[in-house]
Design an enzyme around this catalytic site. Structure first.
Site, mmCIF file in Angstrom:
data_model
loop_
_atom_site.group_PDB
_atom_site.id
_atom_site.type_symbol
_atom_site.label_atom_id
_atom_site.label_comp_id
_atom_site.label_asym_id
_atom_site.label_seq_id
_atom_site.Cartn_x
_atom_site.Cartn_y
_atom_site.Cartn_z
ATOM 1 N N ARG A 59 0.819 -1.217 0.000
ATOM 2 C CA ARG A 59 0.000 0.000 0.000
ATOM 3 C C ARG A 59 0.850 1.263 0.000
ATOM 4 O O ARG A 59 0.387 2.327 -0.406
ATOM 5 C CB ARG A 59 -0.999 -0.035 1.156
ATOM 6 N N GLU A 96 6.403 -9.100 14.887
ATOM 7 C CA GLU A 96 5.824 -9.574 16.141
ATOM 8 C C GLU A 96 5.915 -11.106 16.199
ATOM 9 O O GLU A 96 6.286 -11.689 17.202
ATOM 10 C CB GLU A 96 4.373 -9.112 16.211
HETATM 11 P P1 AMP Z 1 4.201 -2.331 11.492
HETATM 12 O O1 AMP Z 1 5.476 -2.860 10.950
HETATM 13 O O2 AMP Z 1 3.717 -3.072 12.688
HETATM 14 O O3 AMP Z 1 4.209 -0.837 11.704
HETATM 15 O O4 AMP Z 1 3.091 -2.639 10.428
HETATM 16 C C1 AMP Z 1 2.967 -1.837 9.383
HETATM 17 C C2 AMP Z 1 2.531 -2.555 8.142
HETATM 18 O O5 AMP Z 1 1.444 -3.457 8.341
HETATM 19 C C3 AMP Z 1 2.049 -1.507 7.224
HETATM 20 O O6 AMP Z 1 2.561 -1.783 5.946
HETATM 21 C C4 AMP Z 1 0.551 -1.578 7.286
HETATM 22 O O7 AMP Z 1 0.040 -1.503 5.993
HETATM 23 C C5 AMP Z 1 0.223 -2.905 7.907
HETATM 24 N N1 AMP Z 1 -0.661 -2.819 9.088
HETATM 25 C C6 AMP Z 1 -0.332 -3.152 10.358
HETATM 26 N N2 AMP Z 1 -1.355 -3.013 11.190
HETATM 27 C C7 AMP Z 1 -2.372 -2.546 10.445
HETATM 28 C C8 AMP Z 1 -3.727 -2.170 10.741
HETATM 29 N N3 AMP Z 1 -4.253 -2.265 11.976
HETATM 30 N N4 AMP Z 1 -4.488 -1.723 9.726
HETATM 31 C C9 AMP Z 1 -3.970 -1.624 8.478
HETATM 32 N N5 AMP Z 1 -2.735 -1.970 8.137
HETATM 33 C C10 AMP Z 1 -1.929 -2.426 9.105
#
Ligand code: AMP
Length: 172
Positions: A59, A96
């Site tokens: 995205r 995670e």
């Molecule tokens: P993080 O590495 O945990 O910050 O996760 C970020 C990636 O996962 C991004 O590319 C987001 O598109 C996706 N992502 C994680 N959590 C969500 C959420 N609650 N809603 C939408 N996309 C998420």
């Protein structure tokens, strides 16, 4: 007529139980919403000298490419393993649950070229931090990070150590 932020949709328990997924596809599908969201994302960077916007698969490609056009600069993809055809640099990072890897073309950006790194949602921040580290390994200079949505309750900002600003257009 909706504000673009009203078009972001919550999908509970996706992709797994307990996750409230922020779905931006209704924003993208709305001509005015998409344009307004990208314009809002671009605003803090309009005076910043930039060589390119770097977007994180998948995205981050959609928003990053639109943002690059809005700012009049190039676009560089950071991709999942095995997708980029040329010589790549890669970075393994912890999630995670488990590990993942991101790649960039080794010759994607000139040395010290100023870039911002873009994704749609900041959750734990792991993906964005890994992408930034990879871009810096490549030799470009990260002058900022931009997300459309920050999930502030996950407190990724509290672990932000990079000197460049982390800018969220919207925070929940
Ligand atoms: P993080 O590495 O945990 O910050 O996760 C970020 C990636 O996962 C991004 O590319 C987001 O598109 C996706 N992502 C994680 N959590 C969500 C959420 N609650 N809603 C939408 N996309 C998420």
């Amino acid at each position: 007529m909706h504000a673009w932020s009203d078009l972001i949709r919550d999908i509970p328990d996706f992709p797994k139980p307990g996750i409230l997924f922020k779905d931006i596809t209704p924003v993208l599908a709305d001509a005015r919403g998409f344009a307004d969201a990208v314009a809002a994302m671009a605003e803090p960077w309009r005076k910043q000298p930039l060589h390119a916007v770097v977007g994180v698969e998948a995205r981050g490609f959609i928003l990053g490419a639109a943002l690059a056009r809005e700012l009049g600069v190039g676009f560089v993809p950071v991709r999942k393993p095995g997708k980029l055809p040329g010589h790549t640099l890669s970075l393994d990072y912890g999630l995670e649950y488990g590990r993942d890897r991101l790649e960039i073309h080794a010759d994607a950006l000139p040395q010290a070229a100023p870039v911002i790194v873009v994704d749609d949602v900041l959750a734990t921040g792991g993906t964005l931090k890994a992408a930034i580290q990879l871009v810096e390994q490549q030799g470009a200079r990260v002058v900022g990070a931009a997300v459309l949505v920050e999930l502030a309750f996950l407190a990724a900002r509290a672990t932000w150590r990079h000197p460049a600003p982390l800018v969220a257009t919207l925070s929940y």
